[in-house]
Design a protein around this motif. Structure first.
Motif, short mmCIF file in Angstrom:
data_model
loop_
_atom_site.label_atom_id
_atom_site.label_comp_id
_atom_site.label_asym_id
_atom_site.label_seq_id
_atom_site.Cartn_x
_atom_site.Cartn_y
_atom_site.Cartn_z
N LEU A 229 4.32 -5.62 17.50
CA LEU A 229 3.99 -5.81 16.08
C LEU A 229 4.84 -4.98 15.13
CD1 LEU A 229 0.10 -5.79 16.47
CD2 LEU A 229 1.55 -7.79 16.05
N PHE A 230 5.35 -3.80 15.58
CA PHE A 230 6.06 -2.91 14.66
C PHE A 230 7.40 -2.40 15.22
CE2 PHE A 230 1.54 -2.33 13.53
CZ PHE A 230 1.59 -2.70 12.20
N GLY A 231 7.69 -2.66 16.47
CA GLY A 231 8.90 -2.12 17.07
C GLY A 231 10.14 -2.86 16.63
N PRO A 232 11.31 -2.33 17.01
CA PRO A 232 12.59 -2.97 16.62
C PRO A 232 12.75 -4.36 17.21
CG PRO A 232 12.94 -1.19 18.22
CD PRO A 232 11.52 -1.09 17.77
N MET A 233 12.04 -4.65 18.31
CA MET A 233 12.13 -5.97 18.94
C MET A 233 10.87 -6.78 18.69
SD MET A 233 15.12 -5.82 20.29
CE MET A 233 15.14 -7.23 21.38
N LYS A 234 10.21 -6.52 17.56
CA LYS A 234 8.94 -7.20 17.27
C LYS A 234 9.13 -8.70 17.13
CE LYS A 234 9.13 -6.74 12.22
NZ LYS A 234 8.43 -6.20 11.02
N ASP A 235 8.03 -9.43 17.37
CA ASP A 235 8.07 -10.88 17.24
C ASP A 235 8.42 -11.28 15.82
OD1 ASP A 235 7.29 -10.79 19.82
OD2 ASP A 235 5.34 -11.76 19.54
N HIS A 236 9.15 -12.41 15.67
CA HIS A 236 9.52 -12.88 14.35
C HIS A 236 8.29 -13.26 13.54
CE1 HIS A 236 13.74 -12.74 15.35
NE2 HIS A 236 13.54 -13.50 16.43
N ASN A 237 7.33 -13.87 14.19
CA ASN A 237 6.10 -14.27 13.50
C ASN A 237 4.96 -13.38 13.98
OD1 ASN A 237 3.97 -15.48 12.22
ND2 ASN A 237 4.02 -17.38 13.44
N THR A 238 4.63 -12.37 13.18
CA THR A 238 3.54 -11.47 13.55
C THR A 238 2.24 -11.84 12.86
OG1 THR A 238 4.19 -9.93 11.80
CG2 THR A 238 5.11 -9.55 14.00
N LYS A 239 2.21 -13.00 12.25
CA LYS A 239 0.95 -13.48 11.65
C LYS A 239 0.12 -14.22 12.70
CE LYS A 239 1.53 -12.22 7.30
NZ LYS A 239 0.60 -11.31 6.60
N GLN A 240 0.81 -14.99 13.52
CA GLN A 240 0.12 -15.74 14.57
C GLN A 240 0.95 -15.67 15.84
OE1 GLN A 240 -1.88 -19.42 13.56
NE2 GLN A 240 -1.18 -20.36 15.47
N ILE A 241 0.34 -15.18 16.91
CA ILE A 241 1.05 -14.95 18.17
C ILE A 241 0.34 -15.72 19.28
CG2 ILE A 241 1.71 -13.22 19.88
CD1 ILE A 241 1.82 -11.18 17.61
N GLU A 242 1.13 -16.43 20.07
CA GLU A 242 0.57 -17.17 21.20
C GLU A 242 0.64 -16.28 22.45
OE1 GLU A 242 1.14 -21.35 23.70
OE2 GLU A 242 2.46 -20.88 21.99
N VAL A 243 -0.48 -16.18 23.13
CA VAL A 243 -0.56 -15.39 24.36
C VAL A 243 -0.62 -16.35 25.54
CG1 VAL A 243 -1.89 -13.69 25.68
CG2 VAL A 243 -1.76 -13.52 23.18
N GLU A 244 0.34 -16.25 26.42
CA GLU A 244 0.40 -17.14 27.57
C GLU A 244 -0.14 -16.45 28.83
OE1 GLU A 244 4.49 -18.25 27.83
OE2 GLU A 244 4.42 -19.57 26.07
N ASP A 245 -0.47 -17.27 29.81
CA ASP A 245 -0.92 -16.77 31.13
C ASP A 245 -2.15 -15.89 31.03
OD1 ASP A 245 1.28 -18.06 32.29
OD2 ASP A 245 2.56 -16.33 31.92
#
Length: 403
Positions: A229-245
């Motif tokens: 959520l806050f790191g240098p490699m954070k997801d581009h879309n931090t509003k909605q995140i899909e969790v797999e597996d």
């Protein structure tokens, strides 16, 4: 002209008492352990000085173990007696304690053979154990010929009960006042924040369900969420995140722990009323806790799974323990599977097939464990180059031995 009146101050004849009091309290912290010895006839002939050891047990903050010598402890007795001792199994110096060793009568007549240190408290005082490995007990606890004709031996089994009372001292001073402080409720407040759904700034899609949450709370609790959520490699879309597996009930339980710092009601969460609901959820949660760096949750799941090891779930649990480096859980599972009465049944389960495919290296460890169990079905011996300090009397009392 007026007169000036002067008054000389004199020391007061009364004074406030400066006497204080305190009380030294010495008492015992008591605990006990029952040790069942099966296959007595097979243990005979193992050799003088070789013993069968119980699991360690905790009393008064120290670990203890029962040592049973089927051929006796001392060569001078020529294997005519069995020997029985209680030993300090953890580090400690000058530990003072009281002991009682009881060989249980298995006829139901309760004619137990009791050797007790508790009854001699005023006469000789507690016994002092100087170091790890110090022992108290009897080299000549019972003559073997009499034991084998008695009601203490039934179905080739003996049952030993041991009581330990560790002497503890502390000093109590006067208490002027006492204020009861309630336990922390920060988890309750954060849990209410999750349930309210207010001010959420991220949503997770898990198996078709959506879970709103708060980025700062997640980042504070999980290093993985913090990086996501806050790191240098954070997801581009931090509003909605899909969790797999991951299944939705598992992620819901994960969020519950992050906010409440406790596990949810597993049956209520899963909708399952079977006794395996907690086991299945703990298995899934263990993997999820490792995935998100929640070490406390991982340990809680590991502890739960150690308590519910069963034929139809142990193989899957063993695979999880190997994959997520849960070494204590792995040891518990290996010990359970290696038991002759369990091995064949476990091998028929679907979980065992999964174990073979996902963790083939564990099968080698399991085979080694089974081999050790079959080689030594009863006896756990520690012998060889031991340093023995034997200060016992003719009856074997107060013997010290280095483990």
């Amino acid at each position: 002209m007026g007169r000036v009146l002067r008054e000389t101050l004199k020391p007061s004849t009364s004074s406030v008492s400066a006497t204080t009091t305190s009380t030294s309290v010495t008492e015992t912290v008591n605990g006990s352990h029952q040790f069942k010895i099966t296959g007595y006839s097979l243990s005979k002939g193992s050799g003088i000085g070789k013993y069968i050891a119980s699991d360690t047990f905790m009393v008064g903050g120290y670990l203890w173990a029962i040592y049973f010598y089927p051929d006796g402890k001392s060569p001078e007795d020529n294997a005519a007696y069995i020997s029985l001792f209680i030993a300090l199994a953890s580090e400690g110096t000058d530990i003072r304690a009281l002991f009682e060793l009881t060989l249980l009568d298995q006829s139901g007549k309760e004619r137990h053979k009791v050797h007790s240190h508790f009854g001699r408290t005023l006469e000789s005082g507690p016994y002092t154990l100087k170091y790890r490995g110090s022992m108290w007990g009897y080299k000549r606890f019972f003559k073997r010929t009499l034991l084998e004709q008695s009601d203490y031996l039934k179905d080739d089994c003996l049952s030993v009960h041991c009581s330990v009372g560790v002497v503890m001292s502390h000093t109590e001073g006067p208490k002027i006042f006492s204020i009861a402080v309630p336990p922390s409720n920060i988890g309750h407040h954060f849990g209410q924040l999750l349930e309210s759904g207010k001010q959420t700034d991220v949503s997770f899609e898990v198996d078709g369900e959506f879970f709103p949450a708060h980025k700062l709370v997640l980042a504070a609790r999980s290093p993985v969420f913090r990086a996501q959520l806050f790191g240098p490699m954070k997801d581009h879309n931090t509003k909605q995140i899909e969790v797999e597996d991951m299944e939705a009930p598992v992620f819901k339980a994960l969020l519950h722990f992050i906010y409440w710092d406790s596990l949810p009601d597993m049956e209520e969460l899963t909708g399952l009323t079977s006794k395996w609901a907690s086991t299945l959820m703990s298995q899934h949660l263990l993997a999820s806790a490792d995935r998100y760096g929640l070490d406390r949750l991982r340990l809680m799941c590991e502890a739960n799974l150690c308590e519910v090891v069963a034929i139809n779930t142990v193989a899957t649990t063993l695979a999880l323990a190997e994959q997520h480096h849960c070494f204590r859980l792995k040891a518990v599972c290996l010990k359970f599977v290696a038991m002759p009465e369990n091995l064949r049944a476990v091998m028929q389960t679907d979980g065992f097939e999964y174990l073979k495919q996902s963790c083939p290296s564990v099968l080698t460890e399991l085979l080694e464990y089974v081999a050790r169990v079959n080689e030594h079905p009863v006896i756990v011996c520690r012998h060889g180059n031991e340093a023995i300090l034997d200060g016992s009397d003719a009856n074997g009392r107060r013997v010290k031995q280095r483990l």
